[in-house]
Design an enzyme around this catalytic site. Structure first.
Site, mmCIF file in Angstrom:
data_model
loop_
_atom_site.group_PDB
_atom_site.id
_atom_site.type_symbol
_atom_site.label_atom_id
_atom_site.label_comp_id
_atom_site.label_asym_id
_atom_site.label_seq_id
_atom_site.Cartn_x
_atom_site.Cartn_y
_atom_site.Cartn_z
ATOM 1 C CG HIS A 1 8.163 29.210 -10.286
ATOM 2 N ND1 HIS A 1 7.847 29.620 -9.008
ATOM 3 C CD2 HIS A 1 9.155 30.034 -10.717
ATOM 4 C CE1 HIS A 1 8.624 30.650 -8.683
ATOM 5 N NE2 HIS A 1 9.434 30.909 -9.690
ATOM 6 C CG HIS B 1 14.208 29.609 -10.938
ATOM 7 N ND1 HIS B 1 14.629 29.950 -9.672
ATOM 8 C CD2 HIS B 1 13.111 30.387 -11.179
ATOM 9 C CE1 HIS B 1 13.820 30.877 -9.170
ATOM 10 N NE2 HIS B 1 12.896 31.167 -10.075
ATOM 11 C CD GLU B 2 10.945 30.820 -14.352
ATOM 12 O OE1 GLU B 2 9.764 30.651 -13.999
ATOM 13 O OE2 GLU B 2 11.642 31.777 -13.953
ATOM 14 C CG HIS C 1 4.525 25.584 -5.810
ATOM 15 N ND1 HIS C 1 4.857 26.831 -5.329
ATOM 16 C CD2 HIS C 1 3.712 25.036 -4.874
ATOM 17 C CE1 HIS C 1 4.278 27.017 -4.149
ATOM 18 N NE2 HIS C 1 3.575 25.958 -3.859
#
Length: 681
Positions: free
Chosen positions: A472, A468-469, A475
């Protein structure tokens, strides 16, 4: 005070990618560097507003985007440390800095002359020959300054500045109290028998945590940011489970010097007062007006729609737990333990026993990195020669498929007393063509660190958090923009979780799972039948998981839906929580809210006030995107290029829902989310 000439924060860094020279930076360097950076940006803005010619994009927006480069560098360097290695000295600096930073931001956001120039450009936007990114920059800058209060009169601006300053101090105090009480409440066990059910690695981590505190021969279990704890599913001793959850739920509400109840009440009061000053009925109305949701009513409608089936599913799950628990009533500290027993009975699956297949280094290299390589063509090379801010933080250089440099990725995996709870991504350096520079991004987790020589074995939840992290981080690495205002993950709060949630899909993708899920001793892959059981049980316990999350999201909305008059009342925090949860039907004592108010850092010391709903709001897009990948061949380079180019790559330079439509070809459908969480009836 230090000599500016000897301050490494005020000189160009000698390291590649503009990585700060952390080994040369001492705490006493920060405040002087901030003072210089504040003055420099104010002078840059003054140079814009004193221009006598009529406002244009070139003489107003562009120099505004160039301004504050030193401040951004100093601030990103400091706040990376203050969140991940907050020593007493660093915390003292952060407390002193909070009102200074707030005042500086207000000095620019509320500058009437600057606002007039931007408004003038905005009013003639249709007649200007600007690129799409330039047009959107004008729109966003005008909207953000208006939203911040730039159109208010002088007296109202002065009041607003005072409110913002006080709120900045309070949010810092909230976080400091929470960190201190979380450390104080770490649970100490005298007998290893009390930790029966934990793995050797987990017991090793508890022994090491005790030794670090001078408690040789004992065992310390540190608390996670959220209410529950991964060990609750494994500890066979009911009293150990009770002690652990009781400690977690009592954080910052014990009547000691770290109590956050009055802090959060004042935060709520001042946020409501500020919203009224800005022309909004509540803080929730103020926040959502500049998010994709648009209004608190839209948020409330979604949360209520999901709460009814989620609560019903949780009750059904509770009945199944009670059947296996026998006459002993299932309480909150028992839920995870009996859930694993039911999971084992229904699916013949013991998730705790899977840890030997999730060795951290292999998960990182053959899972997280490999998925990104297959999808986007990127590769990662560790750079031990490049120093990060802490010895546990590792630096990796990132390359595109053609061998060109992309940026740096830093991973800080382990928990420590100076690190705030939870997991997060932040940027140290942003990409933009206007200023130059390449991205440097950081992922922080809080995995217990075992003793030296013992491998780090992750839970499945920790594997999920890492993927999940890293979403980020991608991104932040992939955004390619001209203007720094749109760099990296600078998108609406209720959109920012979308790319990270999408990245979780590769955890179970066969060719990725087969690469990283290998037994630490035998190198055998995770058996196919176990993988199938994981798939079969994906909706298992989703009543609990959805309910605890929705309860927290609703608490956030309830606090921030108070108007100025209501927030002035002497509110009992526990009573308010109980009433709010009863209102939405999520008041099941065995299913506590994921965060109670006194340790709800996301909304009282982070950036998610009236915005914790963002995770489920973004998950609508995420679940719909997962369907698109499955329909279009999954883990392929063309699919990766499309997602990178049309979504991740635009950063904040485009309306996010427009970017989503560009990628998907339509608006998102909620049905995949309802199916995923078992809420489709």
């Amino acid at each position: 005070m230090t000599d500016a000439a000897a301050n490494p924060l005020l000189a160009p860094t000698p390291l590649p990618y503009d990585l700060p020279p952390y080994r040369d930076i001492r705490p006493e360097h920060y405040l002087p560097a901030f003072e210089v950076a504040f003055a420099e940006q104010l002078a840059e803005v003054a140079n814009i507003t004193r221009v006598r010619s009529m406002p244009t994009f070139e003489n107003t927006l562009e120099p505004l985007e160039r301004s504050g480069e030193l401040l951004h560098r100093v601030a990103s360097t400091f706040y990376t440390v203050s969140s991940a290695d907050a020593t007493d000295e660093i915390q003292a600096i952060e407390e002193e800095l909070a009102p200074l930073m707030s005042a500086h931001q207000d000095a620019i956001q509320l500058d009437g002359d600057l606002y007039w120039r931007i408004k003038t450009i905005h009013d003639q936007l249709e007649s200007l020959a600007l690129t799409p990114e330039q047009r959107y920059l004008v729109e966003r800058r005008h909207r953000e300054m208006t939203h911040a209060g730039a159109a208010l009169d002088g007296e109202a601006k002065a009041k607003l500045t005072d409110l913002n300053s006080r709120l900045s101090v309070l949010s810092t105090t909230f976080e400091k109290n929470l960190l201190a009480d979380t450390n104080d409440l770490a649970v100490v066990f005298d007998d290893v028998a009390d930790l029966d059910g934990l793995t050797d690695g987990e017991i090793s981590a508890a022994a090491q945590a005790a030794a670090d505190r001078g408690l040789e021969g004992r065992y310390v279990v540190t608390l996670t940011l959220f209410t529950g704890h991964p060990y609750l599913s494994s500890l066979t001793n009911r009293e150990s489970r009770r002690r652990l959850l009781e400690a977690s739920r009592s954080r910052a509400s014990r009547g000691n010097e770290h109590d956050n109840r009055e802090v959060l009440r004042e935060i709520v009061r001042l946020r409501a007062e500020r919203a009224a000053l800005l022309g909004y009925s509540t803080h929730a109305a103020y926040i959502t007006s500049d998010e994709t949701a648009g209004s608190p009513e839209a948020v409330h409608a979604l949360l209520r729609r999901l709460a009814v089936p989620a609560a019903a599913n949780a009750v059904r799950e509770q009945v199944a737990l009670q059947e296996i628990a026998g006459s002993e009533p299932v309480e909150a500290h028992d839920w995870a333990f009996y859930t694993e027993k039911v999971r084992a009975a229904e699916y013949d699956l013991d998730r705790a026993a899977l840890r030997p297949w999730f060795e951290a280094e292999r998960v990182l290299r053959d899972g997280v990195f490999e998925a990104a390589h297959r999808l986007y063509g990127v590769s990662f090379v560790e750079r031990p020669d490049l120093p990060a801010y802490h010895e546990d933080a590792r630096v990796f250089e990132v390359f595109n498929e053609d061998g060109s440099a992309l940026g740096l990725y830093i991973l800080d995996l382990y928990t420590r007393d100076t690190k705030r709870g939870g997991a997060w991504m932040n940027s140290i350096v942003d990409q933009s063509f206007l200023r130059g520079g390449m991205p440097v991004v950081v992922n922080n987790l809080n995995v217990p660190k075992p003793a030296a020589g013992t491998p780090t074995l992750l839970t499945l939840d920790e594997v999920t958090t890492l993927f999940h992290e890293f979403g980020h981080a991608l991104h932040g690495l992939f955004a390619v923009v001209t203007y720094p205002h749109f760099a990296g993950t600078a998108v609406f709060r209720d959109f920012v979780e979308f790319p990270s949630q999408v990245n979780e899909m590769w955890i179970y993708w066969p060719e990725i799972l087969d690469g990283y899920a290998r037994h630490i001793e035998t190198d055998e892959p995770l058996p196919a039948e176990v993988v199938q059981k994981l798939h079969d049980s994906e909706a298992f316990n989703q009543g609990f998981a959805t309910s605890e999350y929705l309860a927290a999201a609703w608490l956030d909305q309830a606090w921030h839906s108070l108007d100025a008059a209501q927030s002035e009342e002497d509110i009992d925090v526990a009573g308010f929580e109980a009433s709010a949860l009863a209102d939405i039907g999520l008041d099941n004592a065995a299913v506590p809210t994921r965060y109670s108010s006194t340790y709800f850092a996301h909304v009282f010391s982070g950036g998610y006030s009236a915005g914790y709903y963002s995770y489920i709001w973004s998950e609508v897009l995420d679940a719909d995107t997962v369907e698109w990948f499955r329909e279009n061949g999954g883990l392929t380079r063309p699919n990766g290029d499309r997602f990178r180019g049309r979504l991740l790559g635009v950063g904040g330079s485009k309306d996010p829902l427009e970017a989503y439509r560009d990628f998907r070809g339509r608006d998102a459908d909620i049905q995949p989310l309802l199916k995923r969480r078992g809420l489709d009836g």
